[in-house]
Design an enzyme around this catalytic site. Structure first.
Site, PDB file in Angstrom:
ATOM      1  N   ASP A   7      35.307 -20.297  17.231  1.00 19.66           N
ATOM      2  CA  ASP A   7      33.984 -20.151  17.829  1.00 19.66           C
ATOM      3  C   ASP A   7      33.136 -19.438  16.783  1.00 19.66           C
ATOM      4  OD1 ASP A   7      31.843 -20.074  19.598  1.00 19.66           O
ATOM      5  OD2 ASP A   7      32.522 -18.213  20.527  1.00 19.66           O
ATOM      6  N   GLU A  67      33.548 -25.299  17.327  1.00 21.02           N
ATOM      7  CA  GLU A  67      32.425 -25.630  18.187  1.00 21.02           C
ATOM      8  C   GLU A  67      31.264 -26.169  17.363  1.00 21.02           C
ATOM      9  OE1 GLU A  67      30.983 -23.537  22.028  1.00 21.02           O
ATOM     10  OE2 GLU A  67      29.842 -22.673  20.370  1.00 21.02           O
ATOM     11  N   ASP A 140      34.336 -14.514  22.638  1.00 22.25           N
ATOM     12  CA  ASP A 140      34.412 -15.467  21.529  1.00 22.25           C
ATOM     13  C   ASP A 140      35.860 -15.882  21.261  1.00 22.25           C
ATOM     14  OD1 ASP A 140      31.441 -14.930  20.226  1.00 22.25           O
ATOM     15  OD2 ASP A 140      32.378 -13.144  21.045  1.00 22.25           O
TER      16      ASP A 140
END
Length: 166
Positions: A7, A67, A140
């Site tokens: 992330d 991501e 996260d």
């Protein structure tokens, strides 16, 4: 299959290494790379790059799941996140890893079955899928694990066998 989920960010980069075998998931390592506000931005990027290289060296993942960025309201923040994401991608590319990208909608759909799921739902399902006692913190880290699981779930799909192109 070992998947490194990431992330991206520049203040916090969540990461999680997930092993996927016979429809079971196991977290091998997860955590966050935190850089302090006020630190020179180039130094923050170097810290992120070095720590991601260390995670890769320790775990020897088969691929990376990261991501995909989407536009935010704060353009300055979006640019910084994109730059941090770039050093993460460089570290992964230099390690010879295939890189796969997933949107937040794809992650939510994969983890909960519903693309508009709320963050707490995604985090709880990630915890359950990995049989963890608690939801990993910071958020996260949980997001990175969810991104890794998303790739594991889609790896059987023929289209997912092709890495992202830049």
């Amino acid at each position: 299959m070992k998947i490194l989920g990431i992330d991206p960010g520049y203040a916090i980069v969540g990461y999680g290494v997930v092993e996927h075998q016979r429809m079971r998931y196991r977290s091998l390592e997860h955590g966050a790379i935190v850089t302090r506000a006020g630190t020179d931005f180039n130094e923050r990027l170097e810290i992120i790059y070095n720590r991601i290289c260390e995670v890769i060296d320790r775990n020897k993942p088969d691929c990376v799941s990261i991501e995909k960025l989407y536009f935010q309201t704060n353009q300055k923040t979006a640019i910084g996140v994109a730059e941090a994401r770039g050093v993460v991608l460089l570290a992964c590319q230099q390690a010879g890893l295939k890189i796969y990208e997933y949107t937040p909608l794809q992650v939510k759909s994969s983890i909960t079955g519903y693309g508009k799921a709320q963050k707490p739902q995604v985090m709880e399902m990630t915890r359950r899928l990995l049989c963890l006692k608690e939801v990993p913190k910071p958020d996260d880290t949980a997001d990175a694990l969810a991104i890794a699981i998303t790739h594991a779930q889609s790896a059987g799909n023929l289209l997912s066998r092709f890495p992202a192109r830049y």
